[in-house]
Motif scaffolding. Structure first.
Motif, PDB file in Angstrom:
ATOM      1  N   ILE A  74     -43.428 -16.771 -46.070  1.00 43.38           N
ATOM      2  CA  ILE A  74     -43.693 -18.147 -46.485  1.00 43.38           C
ATOM      3  C   ILE A  74     -44.493 -18.871 -45.410  1.00 43.38           C
ATOM      4  O   ILE A  74     -44.185 -18.755 -44.226  1.00 43.38           O
ATOM      5  CB  ILE A  74     -42.384 -18.899 -46.740  1.00 43.38           C
ATOM      6  N   ILE A  76     -45.861 -22.739 -44.354  1.00 46.68           N
ATOM      7  CA  ILE A  76     -45.881 -24.177 -44.644  1.00 46.68           C
ATOM      8  C   ILE A  76     -46.988 -24.813 -43.819  1.00 46.68           C
ATOM      9  O   ILE A  76     -46.964 -25.990 -43.522  1.00 46.68           O
ATOM     10  CB  ILE A  76     -44.511 -24.815 -44.362  1.00 46.68           C
ATOM     11  N   PHE A 118     -50.386 -18.400 -34.157  1.00 46.94           N
ATOM     12  CA  PHE A 118     -49.129 -19.076 -34.498  1.00 46.94           C
ATOM     13  C   PHE A 118     -48.146 -18.134 -35.174  1.00 46.94           C
ATOM     14  O   PHE A 118     -46.940 -18.307 -35.059  1.00 46.94           O
ATOM     15  CB  PHE A 118     -49.403 -20.269 -35.413  1.00 46.94           C
ATOM     16  N   SER A 122     -43.390 -15.345 -34.578  1.00 47.09           N
ATOM     17  CA  SER A 122     -42.354 -15.396 -35.597  1.00 47.09           C
ATOM     18  C   SER A 122     -42.235 -14.074 -36.344  1.00 47.09           C
ATOM     19  O   SER A 122     -41.208 -13.798 -36.946  1.00 47.09           O
ATOM     20  CB  SER A 122     -42.681 -16.497 -36.588  1.00 47.09           C
ATOM     21  N   LEU A 128     -36.767 -16.283 -42.288  1.00 42.36           N
ATOM     22  CA  LEU A 128     -37.564 -17.465 -42.588  1.00 42.36           C
ATOM     23  C   LEU A 128     -38.296 -18.012 -41.390  1.00 42.36           C
ATOM     24  O   LEU A 128     -38.775 -19.134 -41.406  1.00 42.36           O
ATOM     25  CB  LEU A 128     -36.633 -18.539 -43.142  1.00 42.36           C
ATOM     26  N   TYR A 129     -38.387 -17.208 -40.336  1.00 44.02           N
ATOM     27  CA  TYR A 129     -38.951 -17.765 -39.117  1.00 44.02           C
ATOM     28  C   TYR A 129     -40.432 -18.077 -39.254  1.00 44.02           C
ATOM     29  O   TYR A 129     -40.921 -19.021 -38.642  1.00 44.02           O
ATOM     30  CB  TYR A 129     -38.694 -16.830 -37.939  1.00 44.02           C
ATOM     31  N   ILE A 132     -40.934 -21.562 -40.489  1.00 45.48           N
ATOM     32  CA  ILE A 132     -40.727 -22.613 -39.493  1.00 45.48           C
ATOM     33  C   ILE A 132     -41.854 -22.613 -38.471  1.00 45.48           C
ATOM     34  O   ILE A 132     -42.323 -23.675 -38.047  1.00 45.48           O
ATOM     35  CB  ILE A 132     -39.338 -22.440 -38.845  1.00 45.48           C
ATOM     36  N   ALA A 133     -42.338 -21.422 -38.093  1.00 45.92           N
ATOM     37  CA  ALA A 133     -43.451 -21.373 -37.139  1.00 45.92           C
ATOM     38  C   ALA A 133     -44.702 -21.999 -37.734  1.00 45.92           C
ATOM     39  O   ALA A 133     -45.426 -22.735 -37.056  1.00 45.92           O
ATOM     40  CB  ALA A 133     -43.722 -19.931 -36.741  1.00 45.92           C
ATOM     41  N   LEU A 135     -44.716 -24.275 -39.957  1.00 49.02           N
ATOM     42  CA  LEU A 135     -44.479 -25.721 -39.988  1.00 49.02           C
ATOM     43  C   LEU A 135     -44.897 -26.342 -38.664  1.00 49.02           C
ATOM     44  O   LEU A 135     -45.556 -27.385 -38.627  1.00 49.02           O
ATOM     45  CB  LEU A 135     -43.005 -26.013 -40.263  1.00 49.02           C
ATOM     46  N   SER A 136     -44.530 -25.680 -37.557  1.00 47.32           N
ATOM     47  CA  SER A 136     -44.911 -26.250 -36.269  1.00 47.32           C
ATOM     48  C   SER A 136     -46.411 -26.118 -36.059  1.00 47.32           C
ATOM     49  O   SER A 136     -47.035 -26.987 -35.440  1.00 47.32           O
ATOM     50  CB  SER A 136     -44.119 -25.622 -35.128  1.00 47.32           C
ATOM     51  N   VAL A 139     -47.849 -29.159 -37.668  1.00 45.29           N
ATOM     52  CA  VAL A 139     -47.708 -30.387 -36.876  1.00 45.29           C
ATOM     53  C   VAL A 139     -48.654 -30.373 -35.677  1.00 45.29           C
ATOM     54  O   VAL A 139     -49.367 -31.344 -35.408  1.00 45.29           O
ATOM     55  CB  VAL A 139     -46.247 -30.554 -36.414  1.00 45.29           C
ATOM     56  N   ILE A 140     -48.689 -29.221 -34.971  1.00 43.53           N
ATOM     57  CA  ILE A 140     -49.495 -29.158 -33.746  1.00 43.53           C
ATOM     58  C   ILE A 140     -50.979 -29.253 -34.082  1.00 43.53           C
ATOM     59  O   ILE A 140     -51.731 -30.021 -33.467  1.00 43.53           O
ATOM     60  CB  ILE A 140     -49.182 -27.851 -32.979  1.00 43.53           C
ATOM     61  N   ILE A 256     -49.094 -32.068 -44.029  1.00 42.12           N
ATOM     62  CA  ILE A 256     -48.108 -31.182 -44.644  1.00 42.12           C
ATOM     63  C   ILE A 256     -48.106 -31.329 -46.162  1.00 42.12           C
ATOM     64  O   ILE A 256     -47.767 -30.392 -46.890  1.00 42.12           O
ATOM     65  CB  ILE A 256     -46.714 -31.458 -44.053  1.00 42.12           C
ATOM     66  N   ILE A 260     -47.857 -28.316 -48.836  1.00 41.03           N
ATOM     67  CA  ILE A 260     -46.868 -28.276 -49.911  1.00 41.03           C
ATOM     68  C   ILE A 260     -47.561 -28.125 -51.254  1.00 41.03           C
ATOM     69  O   ILE A 260     -47.094 -27.398 -52.136  1.00 41.03           O
ATOM     70  CB  ILE A 260     -45.982 -29.532 -49.860  1.00 41.03           C
TER      71      ILE A 260
ATOM     72  N   ILE B  35     -32.774 -23.395 -46.668  1.00 43.33           N
ATOM     73  CA  ILE B  35     -33.423 -24.263 -45.688  1.00 43.33           C
ATOM     74  C   ILE B  35     -33.715 -25.578 -46.371  1.00 43.33           C
ATOM     75  O   ILE B  35     -34.445 -25.632 -47.351  1.00 43.33           O
ATOM     76  CB  ILE B  35     -34.714 -23.610 -45.148  1.00 43.33           C
ATOM     77  N   LEU B  93     -37.621 -18.271 -51.453  1.00 39.24           N
ATOM     78  CA  LEU B  93     -38.808 -19.126 -51.483  1.00 39.24           C
ATOM     79  C   LEU B  93     -38.664 -20.219 -52.534  1.00 39.24           C
ATOM     80  O   LEU B  93     -38.979 -21.382 -52.301  1.00 39.24           O
ATOM     81  CB  LEU B  93     -40.049 -18.280 -51.777  1.00 39.24           C
ATOM     82  N   MET B  97     -38.651 -24.236 -51.944  1.00 33.47           N
ATOM     83  CA  MET B  97     -39.578 -25.093 -52.672  1.00 33.47           C
ATOM     84  C   MET B  97     -38.811 -26.151 -53.446  1.00 33.47           C
ATOM     85  O   MET B  97     -39.258 -27.290 -53.581  1.00 33.47           O
ATOM     86  CB  MET B  97     -40.398 -24.219 -53.616  1.00 33.47           C
ATOM     87  N   ILE B 100     -38.093 -28.912 -51.239  1.00 29.14           N
ATOM     88  CA  ILE B 100     -39.305 -29.707 -50.989  1.00 29.14           C
ATOM     89  C   ILE B 100     -39.558 -30.647 -52.167  1.00 29.14           C
ATOM     90  O   ILE B 100     -39.823 -31.840 -51.991  1.00 29.14           O
ATOM     91  CB  ILE B 100     -40.512 -28.779 -50.750  1.00 29.14           C
ATOM     92  N   PHE B 225     -36.206 -29.095 -37.356  1.00 32.88           N
ATOM     93  CA  PHE B 225     -36.550 -27.686 -37.197  1.00 32.88           C
ATOM     94  C   PHE B 225     -36.612 -27.227 -35.743  1.00 32.88           C
ATOM     95  O   PHE B 225     -36.033 -26.195 -35.409  1.00 32.88           O
ATOM     96  CB  PHE B 225     -37.835 -27.365 -37.953  1.00 32.88           C
ATOM     97  N   VAL B 268     -45.249 -34.163 -30.975  1.00 36.05           N
ATOM     98  CA  VAL B 268     -45.527 -32.734 -31.122  1.00 36.05           C
ATOM     99  C   VAL B 268     -44.793 -31.877 -30.108  1.00 36.05           C
ATOM    100  O   VAL B 268     -44.632 -30.682 -30.321  1.00 36.05           O
ATOM    101  CB  VAL B 268     -47.023 -32.401 -30.997  1.00 36.05           C
ATOM    102  N   PHE B 271     -42.284 -29.433 -31.252  1.00 32.94           N
ATOM    103  CA  PHE B 271     -42.820 -28.292 -31.993  1.00 32.94           C
ATOM    104  C   PHE B 271     -43.461 -27.269 -31.062  1.00 32.94           C
ATOM    105  O   PHE B 271     -43.456 -26.078 -31.342  1.00 32.94           O
ATOM    106  CB  PHE B 271     -43.803 -28.774 -33.050  1.00 32.94           C
ATOM    107  N   LEU B 274     -40.650 -25.366 -29.938  1.00 36.29           N
ATOM    108  CA  LEU B 274     -40.267 -24.449 -31.015  1.00 36.29           C
ATOM    109  C   LEU B 274     -41.044 -23.136 -30.903  1.00 36.29           C
ATOM    110  O   LEU B 274     -40.461 -22.047 -30.975  1.00 36.29           O
ATOM    111  CB  LEU B 274     -40.567 -25.127 -32.350  1.00 36.29           C
ATOM    112  N   MET B 275     -42.365 -23.260 -30.722  1.00 35.32           N
ATOM    113  CA  MET B 275     -43.177 -22.047 -30.624  1.00 35.32           C
ATOM    114  C   MET B 275     -42.773 -21.223 -29.407  1.00 35.32           C
ATOM    115  O   MET B 275     -42.689 -19.994 -29.476  1.00 35.32           O
ATOM    116  CB  MET B 275     -44.668 -22.410 -30.517  1.00 35.32           C
ATOM    117  N   LEU B 278     -39.542 -19.431 -30.057  1.00 38.80           N
ATOM    118  CA  LEU B 278     -39.752 -18.289 -30.954  1.00 38.80           C
ATOM    119  C   LEU B 278     -40.330 -17.109 -30.188  1.00 38.80           C
ATOM    120  O   LEU B 278     -40.049 -15.954 -30.490  1.00 38.80           O
ATOM    121  CB  LEU B 278     -40.708 -18.669 -32.071  1.00 38.80           C
TER     122      LEU B 278
END
Lengths: 350, 294
Positions: A74, A76, A118, A122, A128-129, A132-133, A135-136, A139-140, A256, A260, B35, B93, B97, B100, B225, B268, B271, B274-275, B278
């Motif tokens: 997936i 996003i 990116f 993940s 589902l990582y 989420i990756a 998604l970031s 944003v970034i 985003i 979507i 999620i 998935l 969705m 969302i 997240f 940011v 996030f 976050l990266m 990960l």
């Protein structure tokens, strides 16, 4: 999957491998193509511009479907990747003077590499990582588009030239339609064929059961990366076409919400099928348009409720996604196949 | 030094709100592996409900706070029953969705009901800042910190001590085993949505008291997240610790990096973290590493 009409038998591998097997299929395809080519001669400017946007969405959605539908990962962040393609292509053409015909695939490549950057961390972990990756990433990347103003001009927007191929400038809807049509057809053909290659089958195996796929010798990491690479490449191409069509790009196009929309397109259309991505893209472009027309005409009757109707549009949009997921989980494509099967089997539908 | 402490306090307050939102998120993820993208909208609706009860209905703040929690409980149950229940067994998935779609719809509904203007709570806490040593801390910060700590401790105890809490953890651990022990997994799913709605509402009300309420509160739903990845997707203590950490990080980067790099860097920064997480520790600080057996 490929249900052949009664009486048609494949007697050679060549026949088996044909994308369009029966004369009826070929004739209807040819008729459809003719209709597509004739379309801008008949339709008015508004309809043609809608068709261009549909075409760009088709390319993006097919790309996402390769990642999400074929390989089951997936994303996003598809909207942001489309944005990367748009900015790269715009800057290549305007600053570096690269011809559009080279800048477009180059934009795809750069986007694919950004996507890999990116996606890489993940993909080591299952589950589902990646969602989420990405998604970031969304944003970034959106932050960079907004704030790296020496390159992207930030929120004031970056003007983009109309594309030029061998001296011919695509500066109106009529000519741009054919450009998008050609690219979209290439993209669809590639995706449809990819599905049947080793790579495509490996992706499907990963989607259906990654453990079993690994056991029969599929390199998970490599094929997930390939899927992500191709998907981002498609996003870059879609972004390039979008940038040169609207001729002014701002980061607001690539939030985003856009990601979507793409996800919704492939879910509504039907996950894992090329036709589904097309149907979904058409649906997703036309739905807000129809809702907008509806709210416009209604707010003409009841003034001062514009906000109400624009919010109502969101509610209906969300509701449609939910209803689709609950009542038509396999998407428009499945419904279309059912309709076809019904006519094929009529009147003995059992 | 004062600046640092000021930032730390602000960070802890925001962080404790993050922790609460993340708690709801982790609960849903743990029990049903969904999620939830609608967490931010649950927060918004909770905050608006409380505001509506206090301002438009004239109910005292504490009363309306309690009523909001009850309403949020109902909302959580309703969402689960109407939208999530039919999705049991569908691919992940589709379920993502669905949340969302839910978030888009809930946002639209709250715009229809409450509009897009920023609205503020009447002064519930005194605007006179509390002096600790040489620094001033707004009273609402202290209350927020206190309240969120109370809620976090209460929920920790709930999971450790009560029958229902243990049933929830059992479901999270292994649905089939929980089912065979006589736990109603459906009820647990419903309960986890209800609790998520409650904690999100509390977070929303606290944020509303600090900054006022408008539609942009929903962006806190995405902030969850980085928190859950840092803490580990399936760890409740992880959500709390990481929530505070991300809050502090955001506050520091806002205070120290914003003047250097330009505005918005604090949005940011989580996030980026976050990266990095990960990359080096994908299961987070407290997450359970999954070992697959054939």
């Amino acid at each position: 999957m490929n249900r052949l009409p009664s009486g048609v038998f494949n007697t050679s591998y060549q026949q088996d491998a044909q994308l369009f097997r029966t004369p009826v299929q070929r004739i209807s395809l040819a008729a459809f193509l003719v209709a597509l080519i004739a379309f801008p001669f008949v339709g008015n400017a508004y309809v043609v511009s809608l068709a261009i946007i549909v075409g760009i969405y088709v390319i993006g959605a097919v790309g996402l479907n390769i990642l999400t539908g074929f390989a089951g990962q997936i994303s996003i962040g598809h909207g942001a990747f489309v944005g990367v393609g748009a900015y790269v292509s715009a800057i290549l053409v305007a600053e570096a003077g690269v011809p559009f015909l080279i800048a477009m695939p180059l934009a795809g490549l750069v986007t694919a590499c950004v996507g890999l950057g990116f996606g890489l961390p993940s993909l080591r972990v299952k589950g589902l990582y990646l969602a989420i990756a990405t998604l970031s990433a969304q944003v970034i990347l959106n932050y960079i588009m907004n704030n790296w103003s020496s390159v992207t001009k930030g929120t004031s927007g970056l003007p983009v030239d109309s594309p030029e191929i061998l001296g011919f400038v695509f500066n109106n809807d009529f000519s741009y339609y054919f450009l998008v049509l050609a690219v979209a057809i290439l993209a669809l053909l590639f995706a449809r064929n990819l599905q049947r290659t080793r790579i495509g089958r490996a992706m499907t195996a990963i989607r259906d059961n990654d453990l079993a796929a690994e056991l029969i010798g599929i390199n998970l990491f490599r094929y997930k990366l390939t899927a992500f690479f191709i998907s981002s490449f498609y996003a870059g191409i879609a972004g390039s076409l979008w940038a040169h069509y609207v001729t002014l790009i701002t980061p607001e196009h690539f939030t985003i919400v856009e990601s979507i929309n793409y996800l919704a397109a492939i879910i509504i259309g039907g996950i894992g099928s090329v036709l589904g991505a097309v149907l979904g893209a058409v649906f997703m472009v036309l739905l807000p348009e129809v809702l907008r027309l509806l709210s416009d005409s209604l707010s003409g009757i009841f003034p001062n409720v514009g906000l109400f109707f624009s919010a109502m549009k969101d509610v209906i949009f969300g509701l449609i996604i939910i209803l689709f997921l609950i009542y038509e989980p396999r998407g428009l494509n499945h419904r279309w196949q059912m309709i076809k099967a019904y006519w094929k089997l009529w009147p003995f539908s059992y | 030094m004062d600046f640092f402490i000021q930032l730390s306090v602000a960070g802890l307050v925001i962080g404790s709100v993050y922790a609460m939102i993340a708690l709801g998120f982790v609960l849903i993820y743990k029990s049903s592996s969904v999620i939830n993208f609608a967490q931010g909208e649950l927060l918004l609706i909770g905050a608006f409900l409380c505001l509506w009860l206090t301002v438009d209905m004239g109910i005292p703040f504490l009363m309306s706070f309690a009523i909001t929690l009850v309403l949020a409980l109902g909302l959580g149950f309703a969402i689960e029953r109407l939208f999530l229940r039919p999705m049991i067994g569908e691919p992940i998935l589709s379920v993502i969705m669905l949340t969302i779609g839910l978030s888009i719809m809930l946002r639209g509904i709250s715009i229809i009901i409450w509009g897009t203007d920023t609205r503020t709570f009447p002064e519930v806490f005194s605007s006179e800042p509390v002096k600790i040593g040489s620094i001033n801390i707004p009273e609402v910060y202290l209350w927020s910190l206190l309240l969120s700590m109370i809620f976090l401790v209460a929920f920790s105890l709930f999971f450790k001590k009560t029958r229902l809490g243990i049933a929830m953890r059992a479901t999270a651990d292994d649905q089939t085993a929980a089912l065979s022990m006589g736990i109603s997994v459906k009820r647990i799913f419903a309960l986890s949505w209800a609790i998520a709605a409650i904690v999100a509402s509390v977070g929303g009300i606290l944020l509303g008291n600090i900054n006022g309420i408008n539609i942009s509160l929903t962006q806190f739903g995405l902030k969850v997240f980085p928190v859950v990845i840092l803490g580990g997707l399936d760890s409740i203590p992880g959500a709390i610790v990481a929530g505070l950490m991300i809050g502090l990080l955001e506050s520091y980067s806002g205070g120290y990096l914003d003047p250097l790099i330009g505005s918005g860097i604090k949005e940011v920064m989580p996030f980026v973290i976050l990266m990095i997480v990960l990359m080096i520790k994908p299961y987070g600080l407290f997450g359970q590493e999954r070992i697959e057996r054939v």
